[in-house]
Scaffold this motif. Structure first.
Motif, PDB file in Angstrom:
ATOM      1  N   VAL A   1       0.842  -1.195   0.000  1.00 50.17           N
ATOM      2  CA  VAL A   1       0.000   0.000   0.000  1.00 50.17           C
ATOM      3  C   VAL A   1       0.881   1.250   0.000  1.00 50.17           C
ATOM      4  O   VAL A   1       0.655   2.183  -0.782  1.00 50.17           O
ATOM      5  N   SER A   2       1.882   1.268   0.843  1.00 46.96           N
ATOM      6  CA  SER A   2       2.807   2.403   0.885  1.00 46.96           C
ATOM      7  C   SER A   2       3.507   2.592  -0.458  1.00 46.96           C
ATOM      8  O   SER A   2       3.693   3.716  -0.925  1.00 46.96           O
ATOM      9  N   GLU A   3       3.878   1.482  -1.075  1.00 43.37           N
ATOM     10  CA  GLU A   3       4.546   1.548  -2.381  1.00 43.37           C
ATOM     11  C   GLU A   3       3.614   2.092  -3.457  1.00 43.37           C
ATOM     12  O   GLU A   3       4.031   2.899  -4.293  1.00 43.37           O
ATOM     13  N   VAL A   4       2.357   1.665  -3.453  1.00 41.64           N
ATOM     14  CA  VAL A   4       1.380   2.171  -4.428  1.00 41.64           C
ATOM     15  C   VAL A   4       1.196   3.676  -4.251  1.00 41.64           C
ATOM     16  O   VAL A   4       1.179   4.431  -5.233  1.00 41.64           O
ATOM     17  N   LEU A   5       1.070   4.122  -3.005  1.00 45.93           N
ATOM     18  CA  LEU A   5       0.887   5.556  -2.754  1.00 45.93           C
ATOM     19  C   LEU A   5       2.113   6.352  -3.200  1.00 45.93           C
ATOM     20  O   LEU A   5       1.985   7.399  -3.838  1.00 45.93           O
ATOM     21  N   GLN A   6       3.313   5.856  -2.866  1.00 47.74           N
ATOM     22  CA  GLN A   6       4.531   6.576  -3.259  1.00 47.74           C
ATOM     23  C   GLN A   6       4.710   6.584  -4.769  1.00 47.74           C
ATOM     24  O   GLN A   6       5.071   7.607  -5.352  1.00 47.74           O
ATOM     25  N   LEU A   7       4.442   5.473  -5.416  1.00 50.90           N
ATOM     26  CA  LEU A   7       4.535   5.402  -6.872  1.00 50.90           C
ATOM     27  C   LEU A   7       3.550   6.376  -7.518  1.00 50.90           C
ATOM     28  O   LEU A   7       3.886   7.071  -8.478  1.00 50.90           O
ATOM     29  N   THR A   8       2.341   6.447  -6.977  1.00 52.06           N
ATOM     30  CA  THR A   8       1.335   7.365  -7.497  1.00 52.06           C
ATOM     31  C   THR A   8       1.782   8.812  -7.320  1.00 52.06           C
ATOM     32  O   THR A   8       1.643   9.624  -8.238  1.00 52.06           O
ATOM     33  N   LEU A   9       2.329   9.137  -6.176  1.00 48.22           N
ATOM     34  CA  LEU A   9       2.865  10.485  -5.942  1.00 48.22           C
ATOM     35  C   LEU A   9       3.984  10.818  -6.924  1.00 48.22           C
ATOM     36  O   LEU A   9       3.990  11.887  -7.540  1.00 48.22           O
ATOM     37  N   ASP A  10       4.921   9.907  -7.062  1.00 50.62           N
ATOM     38  CA  ASP A  10       6.082  10.143  -7.933  1.00 50.62           C
ATOM     39  C   ASP A  10       5.683  10.276  -9.402  1.00 50.62           C
ATOM     40  O   ASP A  10       6.280  11.064 -10.132  1.00 50.62           O
ATOM     41  N   ALA A  11       4.692   9.523  -9.834  1.00 49.06           N
ATOM     42  CA  ALA A  11       4.313   9.497 -11.244  1.00 49.06           C
ATOM     43  C   ALA A  11       3.333  10.602 -11.639  1.00 49.06           C
ATOM     44  O   ALA A  11       3.124  10.838 -12.824  1.00 49.06           O
TER      45      ALA A  11
END
Length: 115
Positions: free
Chosen positions: A79-89
């Motif tokens: 979940v943390s990875e999905v949120l960070q990836l979404t922020l970065d992209a």
């Protein structure tokens, strides 16, 4: 444990997605900061935050008159990875909201948490 359907249902609403990603980018935010950044009313922001908290994505803490929201520190790594990836992209998607937050006058002061 939070499941993929719970995460994606929670984030399916634009206000909840924006609030969650702003909180993820800032560490924690109070209702008034989210109201200002998202240009929404207190009842609407509070309702969405309550849904995010009940889904397990967010936790809150009280400090005087303020209630601060942060990502649940016990979220699964995915979940943390999905949120960070979404922020970065998608930095442009939150740019207006982040700019408003940065320029908000009278933001509440946070106590430093020791633990």
């Amino acid at each position: 444990m939070i499941t993929p359907p719970e995460v994606f249902k929670s984030l399916a609403d634009e206000t909840r997605s924006r609030a969650t990603l702003l909180i993820a980018s800032q560490g924690e935010l109070c209702v008034c900061e989210l109201m200002f950044a998202l240009e929404e009313s207190q009842p609407k922001i509070s309702r969405h935050l309550a849904q995010l908290r009940s889904s397990g994505l967010l936790q809150d803490r009280r400090q005087g008159q303020w209630v601060y929201y942060r990502l649940n520190p016990h979220l699964p790594a995915w979940v943390s990875e999905v949120l960070q990836l979404t922020l970065d992209a998608n930095p442009q998607w939150l740019q207006h909201n982040a700019h408003r937050l940065l320029n908000m006058e009278g933001r509440p002061l946070r106590e430093v948490l020791c633990c």
